[in-house]
Design an enzyme around this catalytic site. Sequence first.
Site, PDB file in Angstrom:
ATOM      1  N   LYS A  38      42.085  49.664 101.814  1.00  0.00           N
ATOM      2  CA  LYS A  38      43.114  48.697 102.206  1.00  0.00           C
ATOM      3  C   LYS A  38      42.878  48.093 103.577  1.00  0.00           C
ATOM      4  CE  LYS A  38      47.249  49.057  99.839  1.00  0.00           C
ATOM      5  NZ  LYS A  38      48.667  49.347  99.911  1.00  0.00           N
TER       6      LYS A  38
ATOM      7  N   LYS B 234      40.279  47.822  91.300  1.00  0.00           N
ATOM      8  CA  LYS B 234      41.529  47.876  90.543  1.00  0.00           C
ATOM      9  C   LYS B 234      42.370  46.631  90.828  1.00  0.00           C
ATOM     10  CE  LYS B 234      45.092  49.994  93.397  1.00  0.00           C
ATOM     11  NZ  LYS B 234      46.144  49.043  93.081  1.00  0.00           N
TER      12      LYS B 234
ATOM     13  N   LYS C 247      48.463  44.309  93.951  1.00  0.00           N
ATOM     14  CA  LYS C 247      49.468  43.322  94.360  1.00  0.00           C
ATOM     15  C   LYS C 247      49.083  42.610  95.634  1.00  0.00           C
ATOM     16  CE  LYS C 247      52.957  46.357  93.892  1.00  0.00           C
ATOM     17  NZ  LYS C 247      52.973  47.062  95.157  1.00  0.00           N
TER      18      LYS C 247
HETATM   19  P1  ATP Z   1      49.265  47.293  96.915  1.00  0.00           P
HETATM   20  O1  ATP Z   1      48.040  46.442  96.747  1.00  0.00           O
HETATM   21  O2  ATP Z   1      50.318  46.685  97.780  1.00  0.00           O
HETATM   22  O3  ATP Z   1      48.946  48.728  97.280  1.00  0.00           O
HETATM   23  P2  ATP Z   1      49.416  48.122  94.184  1.00  0.00           P
HETATM   24  O4  ATP Z   1      49.147  47.134  93.138  1.00  0.00           O
HETATM   25  O5  ATP Z   1      48.342  49.099  94.526  1.00  0.00           O
HETATM   26  O6  ATP Z   1      49.915  47.338  95.465  1.00  0.00           O
HETATM   27  P3  ATP Z   1      51.452  50.143  94.514  1.00  0.00           P
HETATM   28  O7  ATP Z   1      52.848  49.731  94.851  1.00  0.00           O
HETATM   29  O8  ATP Z   1      50.586  50.637  95.624  1.00  0.00           O
HETATM   30  O9  ATP Z   1      50.738  48.911  93.771  1.00  0.00           O
HETATM   31  O10 ATP Z   1      51.472  51.235  93.390  1.00  0.00           O
HETATM   32  C1  ATP Z   1      52.566  51.399  92.493  1.00  0.00           C
HETATM   33  C2  ATP Z   1      52.130  52.205  91.287  1.00  0.00           C
HETATM   34  O11 ATP Z   1      51.294  51.382  90.454  1.00  0.00           O
HETATM   35  C3  ATP Z   1      51.295  53.442  91.622  1.00  0.00           C
HETATM   36  O12 ATP Z   1      51.657  54.485  90.716  1.00  0.00           O
HETATM   37  C4  ATP Z   1      49.896  53.010  91.364  1.00  0.00           C
HETATM   38  O13 ATP Z   1      49.035  54.089  91.055  1.00  0.00           O
HETATM   39  C5  ATP Z   1      50.089  52.087  90.174  1.00  0.00           C
HETATM   40  N1  ATP Z   1      49.006  51.100  90.095  1.00  0.00           N
HETATM   41  C6  ATP Z   1      48.623  50.268  91.080  1.00  0.00           C
HETATM   42  N2  ATP Z   1      47.604  49.512  90.666  1.00  0.00           N
HETATM   43  C7  ATP Z   1      47.327  49.878  89.387  1.00  0.00           C
HETATM   44  C8  ATP Z   1      46.369  49.450  88.425  1.00  0.00           C
HETATM   45  N3  ATP Z   1      45.498  48.530  88.715  1.00  0.00           N
HETATM   46  N4  ATP Z   1      46.391  50.042  87.199  1.00  0.00           N
HETATM   47  C9  ATP Z   1      47.292  51.011  86.927  1.00  0.00           C
HETATM   48  N5  ATP Z   1      48.208  51.453  87.791  1.00  0.00           N
HETATM   49  C10 ATP Z   1      48.242  50.905  89.018  1.00  0.00           C
HETATM   50 MG    MG Z   2      48.594  50.466  96.119  1.00  0.00          MG
END
Ligand code: ATP
Ligand code: MG
Length: 325
Positions: free
Chosen positions: A110, A192, A195
């Site tokens: 990150k 992956k 967001k």
């Molecule tokens: P950010 O980029 O802000 O970290 P993020 O997409 O990683 O956002 P989080 O809010 O950090 O989302 O994670 C929320 C939940 O979604 C966690 O349980 C995380 O493991 C799951 N998650 C995040 N990205 C993925 C993905 N690509 N596939 C499946 N699960 C995901």
């Molecule tokens: Mg995340």
Amino acid sequence: MKVLTGIQPTNLLHIGNLFGALLPAVTLQRDNKLLMMVADYHAITVRQDAMVLRDNILFITAAYLAAGIDPKKTILFQQSRVSAHTELGWIMQTQARMGETARMTQFKDKSGGQEDSASVGLFTYPILQAADILLYQTEGVPVGEDQKQHIEFTRDLAERFNKHFGEVFTIPQPLIRKYGARIKALNEPEKKMSKSAPSAKNYISIMDDAEMIGKKIRSAVTDSMPDISLDEKRLGVYNLLTIYHLITEEPMDEIAARYATKGSKFLKDDLAEALTLYLTPLQAEIKGWLKNKDELQKIIKIGSEAAEELAQKTLVEVKKKIGLL
Ligand code: ATP
Ligand code: MG
């Protein structure tokens, strides 16, 4: 089983959040005691605009409810409204070691090579996450694959604390589904879906409309092979087949066989259409909730008060054990 999970209001949710965390939590809600957290303290580890953050907190709350979280059964709460999180977070910072914290790969990912200018909060956020989980004596944490390391870290901290000060914490386990726990970025299938990715081409937001979904899926990076086959090493194609499987529940080998000779254009067209159909009712439901912001505020206030009560019990125990009370 006692289950807790959370999503950061860093943006609108994407389908990885939906399949990896939110829908598994909705399923677990049926037979378990669920706590569903809006992880806003985690969101501020990277720069957020105050107005946007305020909206995103309500959006996540609406998305939880629209996906099927029932506030009568589940404690739906906002992390920053429960002060025990930062209190236990601090205490756990005094227990976590520099070396083990530095091994968390999310910080490296990150901070994107800018480690010196990343916030200290981004470095220590897994410790606050451990506190989030341990405060509620959580047994299971439905998360995506990327969070596995943090849950293992939480277990290590809890075990060490229990051993040193006496039994306080339940040792949690990660609940990671077989498919959908690591949806790949459409534009970079070796990463992956995220967001907070710099480009919106990375993800399908759960609010994307038919046109946007079509555009993003059609431009999803696959490979130069003309056929479709079920092969985990073909990252882009495998990702599309996984998403297709998750929304239709059709076995992946059957989907792959159907498009084997037709090729990726047909697969992408059909997937875009299926995704649109899948997301449309959820979008309507979310928009409905967002029309009633007072109700959302009320739900989150009541949930946060209920969470506070539970969290305080653990916090008091912890303070007693270490000699603060
Ligand atoms: P950010 O980029 O802000 O970290 P993020 O997409 O990683 O956002 P989080 O809010 O950090 O989302 O994670 C929320 C939940 O979604 C966690 O349980 C995380 O493991 C799951 N998650 C995040 N990205 C993925 C993905 N690509 N596939 C499946 N699960 C995901
Ligand atoms: Mg995340």
